[in-house]
Design an enzyme around this catalytic site. Sequence first.
Site, PDB file in Angstrom:
ATOM      1  N   PRO A 178       0.838  -1.201   0.000  1.00 10.47           N
ATOM      2  CA  PRO A 178       0.000   0.000   0.000  1.00 10.47           C
ATOM      3  C   PRO A 178       0.877   1.256   0.000  1.00 10.47           C
ATOM      4  CG  PRO A 178      -0.546  -1.449   1.857  1.00 10.47           C
ATOM      5  CD  PRO A 178       0.679  -2.005   1.209  1.00 10.47           C
ATOM      6  N   GLU A 179       0.565   2.175  -0.877  1.00  4.56           N
ATOM      7  CA  GLU A 179       1.255   3.459  -0.904  1.00  4.56           C
ATOM      8  C   GLU A 179       0.232   4.560  -0.615  1.00  4.56           C
ATOM      9  OE1 GLU A 179       4.291   4.408  -3.668  1.00  4.56           O
ATOM     10  OE2 GLU A 179       4.577   2.353  -4.305  1.00  4.56           O
ATOM     11  N   LYS A 229       3.510   5.896   5.561  1.00  2.00           N
ATOM     12  CA  LYS A 229       2.751   4.680   5.293  1.00  2.00           C
ATOM     13  C   LYS A 229       2.027   4.138   6.528  1.00  2.00           C
ATOM     14  CE  LYS A 229       5.695   3.598   1.428  1.00  2.00           C
ATOM     15  NZ  LYS A 229       6.880   2.837   1.045  1.00  2.00           N
ATOM     16  N   ARG A 232       1.789 -11.860   4.371  1.00  4.69           N
ATOM     17  CA  ARG A 232       3.183 -12.111   4.751  1.00  4.69           C
ATOM     18  C   ARG A 232       3.498 -11.727   6.187  1.00  4.69           C
ATOM     19  NH1 ARG A 232       6.498 -10.334  -0.560  1.00  4.69           N
ATOM     20  NH2 ARG A 232       8.282 -10.800   0.752  1.00  4.69           N
ATOM     21  N   ARG A 276      14.007  -4.632  -6.782  1.00  2.00           N
ATOM     22  CA  ARG A 276      13.152  -3.476  -7.066  1.00  2.00           C
ATOM     23  C   ARG A 276      13.135  -3.224  -8.568  1.00  2.00           C
ATOM     24  NH1 ARG A 276      12.889   1.140  -2.624  1.00  2.00           N
ATOM     25  NH2 ARG A 276      11.648  -0.178  -1.269  1.00  2.00           N
TER      26      ARG A 276
END
Length: 268
Positions: A2-3, A58, A111, A257
């Site tokens: 989530p950003e 965040k 996770r 990334r």
Amino acid sequence: MPEIPDLEAIRGFLNQRLPGVAIERAEYLIPVVFRVPKDEFVSTLPGDVFGETARRGKFLLFALRSGRVLVINAMLTGRFQYLQPDVKRRARTCLVFGLANGWDLRYADERLMGKVYLVAADALESVPQFAEMGPDALEVSREEFAQRIRRFTGQIKNIVVNLRFVAGIGNAYADEILFAARLHPYRKRTLLNEEDIERLHEAIHKVFDWATPIVAEQMREELNYEERRDFLKIHRRGGEPCPVCGTRISEITAGQRITSFCRNCQPG
Ligand SMILES: [Zn+2]
């Protein structure tokens, strides 16, 4: 992960529903995500009442009438759900609040990397990362942004995702922001001029203001959504034509990334 657009959409959703609603039941299901003792969680939260939900970087911050704040960092795979209690629970549902309005607020995390804290409103700095976190990416003024960035050297993408600089920008939206600002992700910060930095600050607002309503629309009624980023313009679109100039989009994977950019629109 989530950003800001995801978290802003969740915050908007919850602020239409949670303020003034009491917690009737607090379930502590998967201990590894909690940074608050079970006894405190299950015995002191029932009876407490939600206020406004805020965000910093965040982290989502759920204010409670008791003067405490429930702080959640959803990390990579944390998901919030707002459902009727009889809806089957997702695997890895970590916490459930049974609410006085008849709904459940749940947090699931595949996770289990997310973290749940319960702290006094004046003790937010005790939450790891809070003390070192820079201003929120949407709150920082143009002047402060330009001033702060001078303290950081290295490649601009690494600086943009560094929460010590500004908080809340992750890997996917960093690519979108740099594309909107027409800056090469690997360009050295020391090679950016004032105008580049101004464009970068503007691009943060432009990208988040554009993406947040799209994500909010995906969440629909129950906040029960899968993260979909298929509307992004550049991130993970390697090999496709750039939406601005038609050049094939470049994609580089380094350290797990992915960085996507247009060599023509974002010259090195
Ligand atoms: Zn292009």
